[in-house]
Design a protein around this motif. Structure first.
Motif, PDB file in Angstrom:
ATOM      1  N   GLN A 110      -5.334   4.017   1.009  1.00 22.80           N
ATOM      2  CA  GLN A 110      -4.544   4.388   2.180  1.00 22.80           C
ATOM      3  C   GLN A 110      -3.059   4.435   1.848  1.00 22.80           C
ATOM      4  OE1 GLN A 110      -5.539   1.863   5.495  1.00 22.80           O
ATOM      5  NE2 GLN A 110      -7.709   2.382   5.418  1.00 22.80           N
ATOM      6  N   MET A 111      -2.617   3.637   0.883  1.00 21.37           N
ATOM      7  CA  MET A 111      -1.214   3.701   0.457  1.00 21.37           C
ATOM      8  C   MET A 111      -0.881   5.085  -0.089  1.00 21.37           C
ATOM      9  SD  MET A 111      -0.240   0.115  -1.389  1.00 21.37           S
ATOM     10  CE  MET A 111       0.466  -1.209  -0.399  1.00 21.37           C
ATOM     11  N   PHE A 112      -1.718   5.568  -1.004  1.00 21.43           N
ATOM     12  CA  PHE A 112      -1.460   6.881  -1.596  1.00 21.43           C
ATOM     13  C   PHE A 112      -1.611   7.997  -0.555  1.00 21.43           C
ATOM     14  CE2 PHE A 112      -2.173   4.526  -5.536  1.00 21.43           C
ATOM     15  CZ  PHE A 112      -1.158   5.031  -6.332  1.00 21.43           C
ATOM     16  N   ASP A 113      -2.587   7.845   0.347  1.00 18.31           N
ATOM     17  CA  ASP A 113      -2.759   8.848   1.398  1.00 18.31           C
ATOM     18  C   ASP A 113      -1.527   8.902   2.303  1.00 18.31           C
ATOM     19  OD1 ASP A 113      -5.242   9.433   0.412  1.00 18.31           O
ATOM     20  OD2 ASP A 113      -6.350   8.263   1.904  1.00 18.31           O
ATOM     21  N   ALA A 114      -1.001   7.719   2.663  1.00 22.62           N
ATOM     22  CA  ALA A 114       0.184   7.669   3.525  1.00 22.62           C
ATOM     23  C   ALA A 114       1.388   8.279   2.832  1.00 22.62           C
ATOM     24  CB  ALA A 114       0.474   6.218   3.921  1.00 22.62           C
ATOM     25  N   LEU A 115       1.496   8.059   1.531  1.00 22.43           N
ATOM     26  CA  LEU A 115       2.603   8.656   0.777  1.00 22.43           C
ATOM     27  C   LEU A 115       2.461  10.174   0.756  1.00 22.43           C
ATOM     28  CD1 LEU A 115       5.035   7.382  -0.711  1.00 22.43           C
ATOM     29  CD2 LEU A 115       3.753   7.660  -2.841  1.00 22.43           C
ATOM     30  N   ASP A 116       1.244  10.676   0.549  1.00 19.13           N
ATOM     31  CA  ASP A 116       0.989  12.119   0.555  1.00 19.13           C
ATOM     32  C   ASP A 116       1.368  12.764   1.882  1.00 19.13           C
ATOM     33  OD1 ASP A 116       0.054  12.086  -2.026  1.00 19.13           O
ATOM     34  OD2 ASP A 116      -2.073  12.045  -1.461  1.00 19.13           O
ATOM     35  N   LYS A 117       1.150  12.011   2.974  1.00 21.72           N
ATOM     36  CA  LYS A 117       1.413  12.544   4.316  1.00 21.72           C
ATOM     37  C   LYS A 117       2.853  12.273   4.766  1.00 21.72           C
ATOM     38  CE  LYS A 117      -3.401  11.837   5.749  1.00 21.72           C
ATOM     39  NZ  LYS A 117      -4.299  11.070   6.645  1.00 21.72           N
ATOM     40  N   PHE A 118       3.675  11.763   3.862  1.00 21.85           N
ATOM     41  CA  PHE A 118       5.096  11.486   4.145  1.00 21.85           C
ATOM     42  C   PHE A 118       5.272  10.439   5.247  1.00 21.85           C
ATOM     43  CE2 PHE A 118       4.598  16.190   3.450  1.00 21.85           C
ATOM     44  CZ  PHE A 118       4.802  16.152   2.074  1.00 21.85           C
ATOM     45  N   GLU A 119       4.286   9.559   5.401  1.00 21.51           N
ATOM     46  CA  GLU A 119       4.376   8.511   6.412  1.00 21.51           C
ATOM     47  C   GLU A 119       5.140   7.290   5.899  1.00 21.51           C
ATOM     48  OE1 GLU A 119       0.251   8.062   7.196  1.00 21.51           O
ATOM     49  OE2 GLU A 119       0.212   9.597   8.763  1.00 21.51           O
ATOM     50  N   ALA A 120       5.501   7.314   4.636  1.00 21.17           N
ATOM     51  CA  ALA A 120       6.297   6.238   4.037  1.00 21.17           C
ATOM     52  C   ALA A 120       7.055   6.829   2.858  1.00 21.17           C
ATOM     53  CB  ALA A 120       5.409   5.080   3.599  1.00 21.17           C
ATOM     54  N   ASP A 121       8.067   6.083   2.423  1.00 19.57           N
ATOM     55  CA  ASP A 121       8.924   6.573   1.334  1.00 19.57           C
ATOM     56  C   ASP A 121       8.507   6.044  -0.037  1.00 19.57           C
ATOM     57  OD1 ASP A 121      10.688   7.822   3.235  1.00 19.57           O
ATOM     58  OD2 ASP A 121      11.477   5.818   3.675  1.00 19.57           O
ATOM     59  N   ILE A 122       7.863   4.860  -0.078  1.00 17.92           N
ATOM     60  CA  ILE A 122       7.648   4.221  -1.365  1.00 17.92           C
ATOM     61  C   ILE A 122       6.506   3.204  -1.285  1.00 17.92           C
ATOM     62  CG2 ILE A 122       9.342   2.394  -0.868  1.00 17.92           C
ATOM     63  CD1 ILE A 122      10.120   2.525  -3.866  1.00 17.92           C
ATOM     64  N   ILE A 123       5.824   3.017  -2.411  1.00 16.77           N
ATOM     65  CA  ILE A 123       4.857   1.928  -2.573  1.00 16.77           C
ATOM     66  C   ILE A 123       5.471   0.939  -3.568  1.00 16.77           C
ATOM     67  CG2 ILE A 123       2.501   1.272  -3.172  1.00 16.77           C
ATOM     68  CD1 ILE A 123       1.663   4.180  -2.779  1.00 16.77           C
ATOM     69  N   PRO A 124       6.072  -0.148  -3.082  1.00 16.03           N
ATOM     70  CA  PRO A 124       6.762  -1.072  -3.988  1.00 16.03           C
ATOM     71  C   PRO A 124       5.866  -2.235  -4.412  1.00 16.03           C
ATOM     72  CG  PRO A 124       7.375  -1.566  -1.744  1.00 16.03           C
ATOM     73  CD  PRO A 124       6.333  -0.486  -1.674  1.00 16.03           C
ATOM     74  N   ARG A 125       4.904  -1.959  -5.256  1.00 20.51           N
ATOM     75  CA  ARG A 125       4.007  -3.014  -5.746  1.00 20.51           C
ATOM     76  C   ARG A 125       3.633  -2.705  -7.195  1.00 20.51           C
ATOM     77  NH1 ARG A 125       0.199  -4.838  -3.179  1.00 20.51           N
ATOM     78  NH2 ARG A 125      -1.399  -5.101  -4.768  1.00 20.51           N
ATOM     79  N   HIS A 126       2.935  -3.614  -7.800  1.00 19.38           N
ATOM     80  CA  HIS A 126       2.595  -3.484  -9.211  1.00 19.38           C
ATOM     81  C   HIS A 126       1.426  -2.495  -9.382  1.00 19.38           C
ATOM     82  CE1 HIS A 126       0.717  -6.878  -7.208  1.00 19.38           C
ATOM     83  NE2 HIS A 126      -0.340  -6.754  -7.990  1.00 19.38           N
ATOM     84  N   LEU A 127       1.726  -1.222  -9.231  1.00 22.94           N
ATOM     85  CA  LEU A 127       0.721  -0.175  -9.390  1.00 22.94           C
ATOM     86  C   LEU A 127       0.566   0.176 -10.867  1.00 22.94           C
ATOM     87  CD1 LEU A 127       1.769   2.252  -6.517  1.00 22.94           C
ATOM     88  CD2 LEU A 127      -0.262   0.787  -6.547  1.00 22.94           C
ATOM     89  N   THR A 128      -0.655   0.260 -11.322  1.00 26.36           N
ATOM     90  CA  THR A 128      -0.910   0.665 -12.699  1.00 26.36           C
ATOM     91  C   THR A 128      -0.684   2.169 -12.842  1.00 26.36           C
ATOM     92  OG1 THR A 128      -2.502  -1.107 -13.037  1.00 26.36           O
ATOM     93  CG2 THR A 128      -2.654   0.783 -14.516  1.00 26.36           C
ATOM     94  N   VAL A 129       0.061   2.536 -13.856  1.00 29.42           N
ATOM     95  CA  VAL A 129       0.353   3.947 -14.111  1.00 29.42           C
ATOM     96  C   VAL A 129      -0.831   4.549 -14.863  1.00 29.42           C
ATOM     97  CG1 VAL A 129       1.913   5.593 -15.201  1.00 29.42           C
ATOM     98  CG2 VAL A 129       2.818   3.465 -14.213  1.00 29.42           C
ATOM     99  N   THR A 130      -1.511   5.512 -14.241  1.00 35.94           N
ATOM    100  CA  THR A 130      -2.623   6.212 -14.881  1.00 35.94           C
ATOM    101  C   THR A 130      -2.303   7.703 -14.939  1.00 35.94           C
ATOM    102  OG1 THR A 130      -3.826   6.657 -12.823  1.00 35.94           O
ATOM    103  CG2 THR A 130      -4.235   4.529 -13.902  1.00 35.94           C
ATOM    104  N   GLU A 131      -3.026   8.399 -15.771  1.00 37.06           N
ATOM    105  CA  GLU A 131      -2.793   9.841 -15.922  1.00 37.06           C
ATOM    106  C   GLU A 131      -3.055  10.573 -14.605  1.00 37.06           C
ATOM    107  OE1 GLU A 131      -4.430  13.580 -18.659  1.00 37.06           O
ATOM    108  OE2 GLU A 131      -4.865  11.511 -19.248  1.00 37.06           O
ATOM    109  N   GLN A 132      -4.113  10.186 -13.910  1.00 44.17           N
ATOM    110  CA  GLN A 132      -4.455  10.846 -12.646  1.00 44.17           C
ATOM    111  C   GLN A 132      -3.376  10.579 -11.591  1.00 44.17           C
ATOM    112  OE1 GLN A 132      -8.182   9.528 -11.016  1.00 44.17           O
ATOM    113  NE2 GLN A 132      -8.247  11.115  -9.443  1.00 44.17           N
ATOM    114  N   ARG A 133      -2.905   9.348 -11.501  1.00 43.75           N
ATOM    115  CA  ARG A 133      -1.867   9.019 -10.533  1.00 43.75           C
ATOM    116  C   ARG A 133      -0.547   9.696 -10.873  1.00 43.75           C
ATOM    117  NH1 ARG A 133      -2.663   2.452  -9.610  1.00 43.75           N
ATOM    118  NH2 ARG A 133      -4.433   2.574  -8.157  1.00 43.75           N
TER     119      ARG A 133
END
Length: 696
Positions: A110-133
């Motif tokens: 839901q964090m990534f979905d909300a970011l896609d929909k411009f419902e938030a500006d940032i996800i400030p947590r320890h997200l693992t960087v993957t190729e898909q992301r």
């Protein structure tokens, strides 16, 4: 009979309120977040593009996503935690004169979905960087690096990739990709919501699921206080972690990276290092404070990290523009071991500087001084040293008081008993109050704290005055020692220091002794009945219960302020009020609105399957002590074969044990003065029952 009336009343309230509950499937769950209608409206606006940096600046706030279960701090025990990321974003926002508006969601997906929909500006947590992301969002510069591990029950054997097992994972996490890459034989079962590491461990320990995946740093924290889980496999690759924002928000990304580069220390798991302050500042690294979880040093109250030692060290690191990590130890020797082995940098734990200790260890100049005093029951006739003849003094052999007690045995005929090493001085004072032991010795600071909560002890004899408390560092850290000494010289007995010391040790009776107002049938319960009734209706509370709670919190004094900074009629912390959307807690209307809304939020944290009256008891206890401590007590109650879903004579009994190291060392939220929430719920409940018979 009155208790039956209470249960029936709240059963009726449940019938009314059940239809009002929001669906748990709602994507951005404002009901789970302590935010009022104004904040909800601003976070639910629909946008068709990411907000530019200029738009963010003009609005005055950053919309940031976090998981619903992260609403309250846990007690950090070693190294950095998710608090690190929230604080870092807050620091960034303050640097740019902005606020942070938190948007709650239930899962990483839901964090990534909300970011896609411009419902938030940032996800400030320890997200693992993957190729898909990386194809979907923009990541900041690296903030952390960690390893992913598979966890199972304590008795589970190490896993191989050829086994056929089922791993439960929250949908949308990087762990899903990691497991798919590791073994095609493993089945993945998706969890609907992201869970805290502790809740996930609970499910494994209770055999609801067998295996899951977490970051190594999260598991290290769990293993500090749990022995019912273990790592069954370590995944091969270290993963880079960073914050995420929309790909087209380039100026915002640059601002974040500039801040990270200039102000940020890369988060890392606890490592062995012995650097001096100049290296810590130049890299930069965190300063690791070694302390105890106790009412004098470092504890969690209503979601706020507090403590005299913690507040001073926070100011020291602020002045040196470095971050602070806290390493919690249980005993003095453990603190020494952590320091000498390079797993911490400074001991700040109310440690007395004695001649014997100075011969072996490196101390700062004193930053506090206390007196050693005899503690006796209030009914005791002890007045002079001669009265100690034949009396038994109980102290731990490892404490600095042991030598003092031995001297009293020689000079004044006292008897000395070695107390259990697991008993803190605070608990020994409690035993004096219960009259299970005759006497103990304590420092004046702790006695001041205890006398603020109880009136059944006295400190009739001062034994030694001007006992110095000092920081301890390694011999090879002279620059850190010099900086600590300079800090002490600058702040000792100055305004900041005095404010902090009075906050914790000023002997002001926190349990106010006002008599209840005389209330007759048909009269107002308080000067604020119409305001209370309005906000109680909004959240389906009985207004008489809220009035009873308000009396308990402030005695109807709108200018009341607690030692910890809670303000107003409902004694809400300013940080909590700000998240709720209120700024003036001395205004009765705002204070009542904030308090009722916060009580509703604590109630929503507990299962709606609970009987309505039990859910309310738990909500009141959480309002007083914090949700996490109540959750710890529920878990402890279950281990004690008590009912974890019943407050009176069940969870309240477990709550009382959270003052004892034997129990709080094994909890996520640590030390809690359990008698406070126990008395708080009982007092409100009894007063409410009397109000029911008066105001109809």
């Amino acid at each position: 009979m009155l208790k039956k009336i209470f249960i029936v009343l709240f059963s009726l309230i449940c019938i009314v309120s059940c239809g009002e509950e929001q669906s748990s499937d709602q994507q951005i769950t404002e009901q789970q977040s302590p935010s009022d209608n104004k904040a909800s409206q601003s976070t639910s606006q629909k946008f068709h593009a990411p907000r530019s940096w200029d738009n963010i600046k003009r609005s005055g706030y950053i919309r940031a996503l976090k998981l619903a279960w992260e609403d309250e701090n846990h007690l950090p025990r070693s190294g950095s935690t998710s608090l690190f990321h929230r604080q870092l974003l807050t620091d960034f926002a303050e640097f740019h004169q902005l606020n942070v508006q938190w948007v709650m969601v239930d899962s990483i997906k839901q964090m990534f979905d909300a970011l896609d929909k411009f419902e938030a500006d940032i996800i400030p947590r320890h997200l693992t960087v993957t190729e898909q992301r990386d194809q979907r969002v923009a990541f900041t510069d690296k903030l952390a690096q960690d390893t992913e591990v598979v966890i199972g029950r304590a008795e589970a054997k190490p896993l191989t990739k050829d086994e056929i097992v089922t791993v439960h994972l929250p949908e949308g996490t990087s762990y899903v990709d990691s497991i798919k890459q590791l073994s095609a034989n493993w089945n993945i079962h998706y969890l609907k919501k992201s869970l805290s590491a502790d809740d996930l461990a609970d499910r494994i320990a209770q055999k609801a699921i067998d295996f899951s995946v977490l970051d190594q740093s999260a598991v290290d924290t769990l293993l500090d206080y749990r022995d019912d889980i273990r790592i069954v496999k370590t995944l091969p690759e270290q993963r880079t972690q960073a914050w995420a924002l929309h790909k087209h928000n380039r100026e915002f990304l640059q601002k974040l990276n500039d801040f990270i580069s200039a102000h940020h220390v890369e988060q890392s798991t606890q490592v062995v290092r012995t650097h001096d302050l100049n290296v810590i500042k130049s890299k930069p690294l965190t300063l690791r404070m070694i302390t105890r979880n106790s009412p004098e040093t470092y504890f969690l109250w209503r979601g706020e990290l507090m403590g005299f030692e913690y507040d001073l060290m926070k100011e020291f690191t602020r002045q040196h523009n470095i971050k602070l990590d806290v390493i919690v130890a249980d005993e003095y020797q453990e603190m020494l071991d952590l320091l000498s082995s390079g797993r911490g940098d400074v001991i700040a734990a109310a440690v007395s500087r004695t001649e014997q200790r100075q011969q072996k260890h490196n101390f700062s100049i004193r930053y506090n001084r206390v007196s050693e005093k005899i503690v006796a029951h209030a009914s005791s006739n002890i007045k002079t040293l001669d009265d100690l003849n034949g009396k038994t003094i109980s102290v731990r052999q490892s404490s600095a008081f042991w030598h003092t007690a031995q001297e009293l045995a020689k000079s004044h005929g006292a008897k000395v008993m070695a107390a259990d090493e697991s008993l803190s001085t605070e608990l020994l004072i409690g035993q004096v109050a219960d009259q299970s032991i005759e006497l103990t010795i304590a420092d004046s600071n702790l006695i001041d704290i205890e006398q603020s909560f109880r009136d059944d002890i006295i400190a009739p004899i001062t034994l030694n005055e001007n006992i110095p408390y000092a920081y301890m560092v390694r011999d090879n850290n002279p620059k850190l020692l010099a900086a600590l000494n300079a800090f002490i010289r600058k702040e000792y007995r100055q305004t900041f220091y005095n404010v902090v010391k009075n906050k914790y040790f000023a002997n002001q009776q926190r349990k106010q002794k006002h008599r209840e107002q005389r209330i007759t049938e048909g009269s107002n319960l308080s000067p604020y009945d119409p305001v209370v009734q309005k906000h109680a209706r909004r959240f389906q509370f009985d207004w008489r219960l809220i009035t009873s709670q308000m009396y308990q919190e402030s005695r109807f004094n709108p200018k009341a302020k607690s030692h910890a900074g809670a303000q107003g009629l409902m004694q809400v912390l300013p940080r909590t009020a700000k998240e709720l959307g209120y700024s003036n807690l001395t205004d009765p209307k705002e204070s009542i609105a904030a308090g009722v809304e916060y009580l509703n939020w604590t109630r929503d944290r507990f299962s709606s399957d609970l009987p309505v009256e039990e859910r309310l008891y738990f909500a009141l206890a959480a309002y007083n002590a914090g949700y996490g401590h109540v959750k710890d007590a529920q878990k402890l109650a279950k281990k004690m074969n008590l009912d974890p879903n019943v407050w009176f004579n069940n969870v309240e009994r477990a709550m009382l044990l959270l003052q004892k190291p034997k129990y709080y060392k094994k909890t996520r939220f640590g030390y809690c003065r359990g008698s406070e929430p126990v008395n708080y719920v009982r007092d409100i409940h009894q007063r409410y029952l009397s109000y029911v018979t008066i105001a109809r």
